[in-house]
Write a protein that holds these residues in place. Sequence first.
Motif, mmCIF file in Angstrom:
data_model
loop_
_atom_site.group_PDB
_atom_site.id
_atom_site.type_symbol
_atom_site.label_atom_id
_atom_site.label_comp_id
_atom_site.label_asym_id
_atom_site.label_seq_id
_atom_site.Cartn_x
_atom_site.Cartn_y
_atom_site.Cartn_z
ATOM 1 N N ALA A 173 0.833 -1.202 0.000
ATOM 2 C CA ALA A 173 0.000 0.000 0.000
ATOM 3 C C ALA A 173 0.871 1.256 0.000
ATOM 4 N N ALA A 174 1.965 1.234 0.741
ATOM 5 C CA ALA A 174 2.867 2.388 0.749
ATOM 6 C C ALA A 174 3.513 2.576 -0.628
ATOM 7 N N PHE A 175 3.890 1.475 -1.257
ATOM 8 C CA PHE A 175 4.452 1.546 -2.606
ATOM 9 C C PHE A 175 3.420 2.114 -3.579
ATOM 10 N N GLY A 176 2.188 1.657 -3.491
ATOM 11 C CA GLY A 176 1.127 2.173 -4.356
ATOM 12 C C GLY A 176 0.884 3.648 -4.140
ATOM 13 N N PHE A 177 0.953 4.098 -2.889
ATOM 14 C CA PHE A 177 0.779 5.520 -2.607
ATOM 15 C C PHE A 177 1.875 6.355 -3.250
ATOM 16 N N VAL A 178 3.119 5.918 -3.093
ATOM 17 C CA VAL A 178 4.251 6.676 -3.646
ATOM 18 C C VAL A 178 4.168 6.720 -5.168
ATOM 19 N N VAL A 179 3.923 5.582 -5.796
ATOM 20 C CA VAL A 179 3.886 5.523 -7.256
ATOM 21 C C VAL A 179 2.720 6.334 -7.807
ATOM 22 N N CYS A 180 1.536 6.172 -7.238
ATOM 23 C CA CYS A 180 0.360 6.906 -7.731
ATOM 24 C C CYS A 180 0.516 8.408 -7.524
ATOM 25 N N SER A 181 1.077 8.810 -6.401
ATOM 26 C CA SER A 181 1.278 10.241 -6.152
ATOM 27 C C SER A 181 2.269 10.828 -7.146
ATOM 28 N N ALA A 182 3.376 10.142 -7.354
ATOM 29 C CA ALA A 182 4.396 10.644 -8.284
ATOM 30 C C ALA A 182 3.849 10.723 -9.709
ATOM 31 N N LEU A 183 3.152 9.684 -10.146
ATOM 32 C CA LEU A 183 2.598 9.702 -11.491
ATOM 33 C C LEU A 183 1.505 10.750 -11.645
ATOM 34 N N ALA A 184 0.728 10.987 -10.600
ATOM 35 C CA ALA A 184 -0.307 12.023 -10.665
ATOM 36 C C ALA A 184 0.327 13.398 -10.861
ATOM 37 N N VAL A 185 1.405 13.667 -10.143
ATOM 38 C CA VAL A 185 2.086 14.955 -10.292
ATOM 39 C C VAL A 185 2.659 15.092 -11.692
ATOM 40 N N VAL A 186 3.269 14.024 -12.214
ATOM 41 C CA VAL A 186 3.826 14.066 -13.572
ATOM 42 C C VAL A 186 2.725 14.309 -14.592
ATOM 43 N N LEU A 187 1.595 13.643 -14.444
ATOM 44 C CA LEU A 187 0.499 13.829 -15.391
ATOM 45 C C LEU A 187 -0.103 15.223 -15.308
ATOM 46 N N TRP A 188 -0.207 15.789 -14.098
ATOM 47 C CA TRP A 188 -0.722 17.151 -13.974
ATOM 48 C C TRP A 188 0.196 18.147 -14.674
ATOM 49 N N HIS A 189 1.505 17.958 -14.502
ATOM 50 C CA HIS A 189 2.451 18.873 -15.160
ATOM 51 C C HIS A 189 2.455 18.699 -16.676
ATOM 52 N N ALA A 190 2.107 17.511 -17.148
ATOM 53 C CA ALA A 190 2.050 17.264 -18.587
ATOM 54 C C ALA A 190 0.731 17.749 -19.192
ATOM 55 N N GLY A 191 -0.209 18.170 -18.348
ATOM 56 C CA GLY A 191 -1.475 18.678 -18.857
ATOM 57 C C GLY A 191 -2.585 17.637 -18.928
ATOM 58 N N TRP A 192 -2.349 16.448 -18.462
ATOM 59 C CA TRP A 192 -3.356 15.386 -18.464
ATOM 60 C C TRP A 192 -4.036 15.375 -17.096
ATOM 61 N N THR A 193 -5.037 16.205 -16.924
ATOM 62 C CA THR A 193 -5.621 16.378 -15.595
ATOM 63 C C THR A 193 -6.523 15.214 -15.166
ATOM 64 N N VAL A 194 -7.291 14.653 -16.084
ATOM 65 C CA VAL A 194 -8.217 13.577 -15.702
ATOM 66 C C VAL A 194 -7.462 12.332 -15.237
ATOM 67 N N PRO A 195 -6.471 11.833 -15.989
ATOM 68 C CA PRO A 195 -5.704 10.699 -15.453
ATOM 69 C C PRO A 195 -4.946 11.061 -14.173
ATOM 70 N N GLY A 196 -4.522 12.314 -14.055
ATOM 71 C CA GLY A 196 -3.861 12.750 -12.822
ATOM 72 C C GLY A 196 -4.783 12.660 -11.621
ATOM 73 N N TRP A 197 -6.046 13.082 -11.806
ATOM 74 C CA TRP A 197 -7.005 12.987 -10.709
ATOM 75 C C TRP A 197 -7.342 11.534 -10.375
ATOM 76 N N LEU A 198 -7.404 10.671 -11.399
ATOM 77 C CA LEU A 198 -7.667 9.248 -11.132
ATOM 78 C C LEU A 198 -6.540 8.628 -10.304
ATOM 79 N N LEU A 199 -5.305 8.954 -10.658
ATOM 80 C CA LEU A 199 -4.185 8.430 -9.873
ATOM 81 C C LEU A 199 -4.152 9.034 -8.473
ATOM 82 N N ALA A 200 -4.545 10.286 -8.340
ATOM 83 C CA ALA A 200 -4.626 10.891 -7.011
ATOM 84 C C ALA A 200 -5.682 10.178 -6.156
ATOM 85 N N ALA A 201 -6.785 9.794 -6.780
ATOM 86 C CA ALA A 201 -7.824 9.047 -6.058
ATOM 87 C C ALA A 201 -7.295 7.693 -5.615
ATOM 88 N N TRP A 202 -6.523 7.022 -6.470
ATOM 89 C CA TRP A 202 -5.919 5.736 -6.077
ATOM 90 C C TRP A 202 -4.914 5.922 -4.949
#
Length: 88
Positions: free
Chosen positions: A28-57
């Motif tokens: 669960a800790a690994f999933g939190f770190v990976v999902c948070s990091a990918l959400a930030v990367v997606l937000w900076h890339a302009g992909w807000t919907v997948p970023g929010w989905l990863l933030a929810a995960w």
Amino acid sequence: MPIGSQPPGRRGTVDRPYSALNLRMVLAAFGFVVCSALAVVLWHAGWTVPGWLLAAWAVVAVVDMVVVQLRRRARRRCDGGREHSLFE
């Protein structure tokens, strides 16, 4: 659902639990770190919907860590403070 060392009606005892809680906490800790990091990367890339989905995960992973920690504390109370390895 009561948060005890193990849910009622499940296989396993205090000596032989059915769930590897420590391993579940690590995953669960690994999933939190990976999902948070990918959400930030997606937000900076302009992909807000997948970023929010990863933030929810990531939030789901945090909730899972809280539930697992409550069950680990209950198991420790039942075992008299005995430590468990990663796979028990």
